[in-house]
Design an enzyme around this catalytic site. Structure first.
Site, PDB file in Angstrom:
ATOM      1  N   ARG A 119      58.272  39.455  41.921  1.00 40.22           N
ATOM      2  CA  ARG A 119      59.172  40.490  42.444  1.00 40.22           C
ATOM      3  C   ARG A 119      59.918  39.977  43.670  1.00 40.22           C
ATOM      4  NH1 ARG A 119      55.054  45.287  43.276  1.00 40.22           N
ATOM      5  NH2 ARG A 119      56.933  46.522  43.689  1.00 40.22           N
TER       6      ARG A 119
ATOM      7  N   ILE B 183      46.426  41.869  39.509  1.00 35.26           N
ATOM      8  CA  ILE B 183      47.839  42.147  39.289  1.00 35.26           C
ATOM      9  C   ILE B 183      48.120  43.529  39.856  1.00 35.26           C
ATOM     10  CG2 ILE B 183      48.193  40.604  37.332  1.00 35.26           C
ATOM     11  CD1 ILE B 183      47.794  42.843  35.432  1.00 35.26           C
ATOM     12  N   ASP B 184      49.370  43.783  40.205  1.00 37.60           N
ATOM     13  CA  ASP B 184      49.736  45.024  40.871  1.00 37.60           C
ATOM     14  C   ASP B 184      49.421  46.250  40.020  1.00 37.60           C
ATOM     15  OD1 ASP B 184      50.754  43.539  42.984  1.00 37.60           O
ATOM     16  OD2 ASP B 184      52.814  43.577  42.219  1.00 37.60           O
ATOM     17  N   LYS B 185      49.260  47.379  40.693  1.00 37.14           N
ATOM     18  CA  LYS B 185      48.953  48.644  40.028  1.00 37.14           C
ATOM     19  C   LYS B 185      49.937  48.944  38.898  1.00 37.14           C
ATOM     20  CE  LYS B 185      49.042  53.629  40.921  1.00 37.14           C
ATOM     21  NZ  LYS B 185      49.323  54.683  41.922  1.00 37.14           N
TER      22      LYS B 185
END
Length: 354
Positions: free
Chosen positions: A283, A181-183
């Site tokens: 997103r 998952i994204d930072k």
């Protein structure tokens, strides 16, 4: 030199990913635990990509920029192409070379800063753990694995400290990592401790049988109460750091959503169930729908990038469910982190996010 076979689809032909010469178990040294690629004498990584029909006709620099590893922008890829690191079918070619079916790309990449997998004493919150796998509640701001620009202080560095053994089947810089998952996205993330568990979870991700539920805050006064985004997924030609579904060629991306709460400011709390797991998928989908996430500087731009309630994309991996290698069902729920919870509380009180 380490060699990594890559294919265009994240989990396609998993068994051919040979980032470790033996797919052995990686053991963290006792005491001052540290395992560095530099100390091991591995200065370059050889990434090998076999082109499939769906990618034929794409520019070489565009294709390489779309890959998860090594993670780079198109301009960064061009610099390494100019250095002569990349060869197609044994020949050095230009950035604009149009790929053909069954082309073989070999990239002998030496990063400017050598990532490491040093064991670092970083606090972790575990939602589940046994001798085969664990589910971590990843905090905001933590990168999942070492890469260019993030050589340490990642989740992998923390795992090396907390667990005695991790499989290297997913890559020497990504031991135990079966998905990401994204930072700046928080929440539930599965990690594996054995090759058996890694294969078992990877199969479920490939078959889309993993239950992944995210909660997001979006600006969507006109957003229907529920729906499905079923699009292609590819680089945005007008913004190389972003992805979009408005492409003529790409991989399928499917997000099912439903509205949970609406607020007077036009903000909406949505629940998203992922059928696929493409980079920036949620997103991207809400941005393309005209309902970008609050606080998302990359996809929200001037509309929602500046949010006084939260200073990162308002996205949280709420639940994760899957079949354990031993056959029982694992289901984990990650509580909202403080920033997300406070933003939600303010919206419920009638506050404005602008």
């Amino acid at each position: 030199m380490k060699t990594c076979w890559k294919t265009p689809t994240s989990w396609k032909k998993l068994s051919s990913i040979l980032c470790s010469p033996t797919a052995a178990i990686l053991k963290a040294p006792s005491g001052n635990a540290s395992l560095s690629l530099r100390s091991a004498g591995l200065s370059a990584t050889e990434f090998i990509f076999q082109i499939e029909p769906e990618d034929a006709g794409e520019r070489l620099d565009v294709y390489l920029a779309e890959q998860d590893d090594p993670p780079m922008t198109r301009s960064q890829v061009r610099k390494f192409l100019d250095r002569g690191e990349v060869r197609v079918n044994g020949q050095q070619v230009k950035a604009g070379y149009k790929l053909r079916d069954d082309d073989r790309i070999v990239w002998a990449h030496t990063p400017p800063t050598e990532p490491t997998i040093e064991a670092q004493a970083i606090a972790l919150t575990l939602l589940y753990e046994d001798d085969q796998l664990a589910v971590v509640d990843k905090p905001v701001g933590m990168v999942v694995h070492p890469s260019i620009g993030h050589p340490d202080r990642t989740l992998v560095n923390a795992l090396m400290h907390h667990f005695e053994e991790l499989p290297t089947i997913g890559g020497e810089l990504r031991p135990g990592i079966v998905h990401r998952i994204d930072k700046d996205t928080s929440g539930a993330l599965a990690v594996t401790k054995t090759d058996r568990a890694h294969h078992h979870l990877a199969d479920q991700f490939r078959e889309h049988s993993i239950e992944r539920v995210y909660h997001a805050l979006v600006f969507g006064p006109g957003l229907p109460d529920q729906g499905t985004f079923d699009t292609l997924h590819g680089r945005d030609p007008n913004h190389r750091m972003r992805f979009t579904g408005r492409v003529t060629k790409g991989r399928r991306a499917v997000t099912h959503y439903k509205v949970m709460e609406r607020f007077v400011s036009g903000a909406v709390l949505v629940e998203c169930r992922l059928e696929t797991g493409r980079t920036h998928q949620i997103r991207m989908h809400f941005c393309d729908a005209g309902c970008p996430l609050l606080g998302d500087a990359l996809y929200g731009g001037k509309r929602t990038g500046q949010c006084r309630l939260i200073d990162r994309q308002a996205l949280h991996a709420r639940t994760l469910g899957f079949e354990h290698p031993d056959g029982h069902r694992v289901f984990c729920e990650a509580e909202y982190p403080e920033d997300f919870a406070q933003a939600l509380q303010s919206l419920r009180a009638g506050g404005d996010w602008r």
